[in-house]
Design an enzyme around this catalytic site. Structure first.
Site, PDB file in Angstrom:
ATOM      1  CD  GLU A  49       9.925   8.102  13.259  1.00 29.71           C
ATOM      2  OE1 GLU A  49       9.784   7.458  12.235  1.00 29.71           O
ATOM      3  OE2 GLU A  49      10.943   7.550  13.889  1.00 29.71           O
ATOM      4  CG  ASP A  60       5.065   1.459   8.654  1.00 26.10           C
ATOM      5  OD1 ASP A  60       6.424   1.793   8.995  1.00 26.10           O
ATOM      6  OD2 ASP A  60       4.129   2.230   8.185  1.00 26.10           O
TER       7      ASP A  60
END
Length: 260
Positions: A49, A60
């Site tokens: 990924e 994130d």
């Protein structure tokens, strides 16, 4: 069959399940990010990924935010993502998914982005902020190009939303273990097991769990009920602290968890 689904299926036959490894493109620089991704595959990661650095990474945590902001500061451009995918696929043959927020794809042009990703050898997209109900254009384009589309399912997803994510995902459906941002945690939330059970009930045959998975023991635990374990922050931290050799060691330790 999707290359991602094939890789996950194979690892579920050969071992306890698959390991999906995340790294951002361009961190700490483009050549090193490519070498680090190759090292992941060489040390047991089954599906890559690759994250495209973005100015507003709402999902994130601090470790990944810092890495992507450094990549942007060092001059990352979207074209570098396609270059990285091509180089990694050419050297490893591993399936590579690109993780990206949707705005960069829109700005680049959905069809153009898909065509360039397919030409680079990419397997598809993970789109954390694109829900199936708003993805008509991407559904049509991914069907045209044969690219995988990985939607997210969360503990708070309604039954209807969960079913749509499972039905429309290709490659796997991303089961978010807990609400919140990415990051290392001491334990994998119980909500992950409950979510995968709900996903199975609506037809999922390829569920991979991400967020908070940090050790080989976590991987082993997740693969008791899921098809794959997704690790990001632990790998990004290892790359930041120990370079390519450090991320290779961490990948190998995580991959040991797939052996049951």
């Amino acid at each position: 069959m999707s290359r991602v689904a094939a890789a996950i299926g194979r690892r579920n036959r050969e071992a306890a399940g698959a390991l999906v490894g995340y790294l951002p493109v361009g961190f700490p620089d483009l050549p090193t990010s490519i070498e680090a991704a190759v090292a992941l595959v060489e040390n047991g990661v089954d599906v890559l990924e690759l994250g495209l650095p973005y100015s507003d990474p709402v999902m994130d945590g601090v470790v990944i935010q810092d890495a992507t902001q450094r990549a942007l500061a060092n001059g990352f451009r979207l074209q570098h993502g396609f270059e990285a995918v091509h180089a990694i696929v050419e050297r490893t043959g591993a399936p590579v998914l690109v993780m990206t927020y949707w705005n960069p794809v829109l700005r680049y042009g959905v069809d153009r982005f898909a065509d360039d990703l397919a030409a680079a050898g990419g397997a598809g997209l993970i789109t954390p902020d694109l829900i199936p109900d708003e993805a008509a254009g991407w559904l049509a384009t991914s069907d045209r190009t044969g690219l995988d589309r990985v939607f997210l399912a969360a503990p708070t997803s309604t039954g209807t939303r969960l079913r749509r994510a499972v039905e429309l995902s290709r490659g796997f459906t991303y089961a978010v273990s807990t609400m919140g941002i990415t990051g290392e945690r001491a334990d994998v939330a119980r909500s992950a097991r409950d979510l995968v059970e709900r996903m199975r009930a609506v037809g999922s045959d390829s569920a991979c769990v991400g967020i908070g998975i940090s050790t080989g023991e976590h991987v082993r635990e997740v693969l008791e009920y899921a098809d794959g374990a997704i690790v990001g922050t632990a790998l990004v931290r290892a790359l930041a602290d120990g370079g390519v050799a450090g991320v290779a060691r961490t990948a190998a330790a995580l991959a040991a968890g797939t052996l049951g």
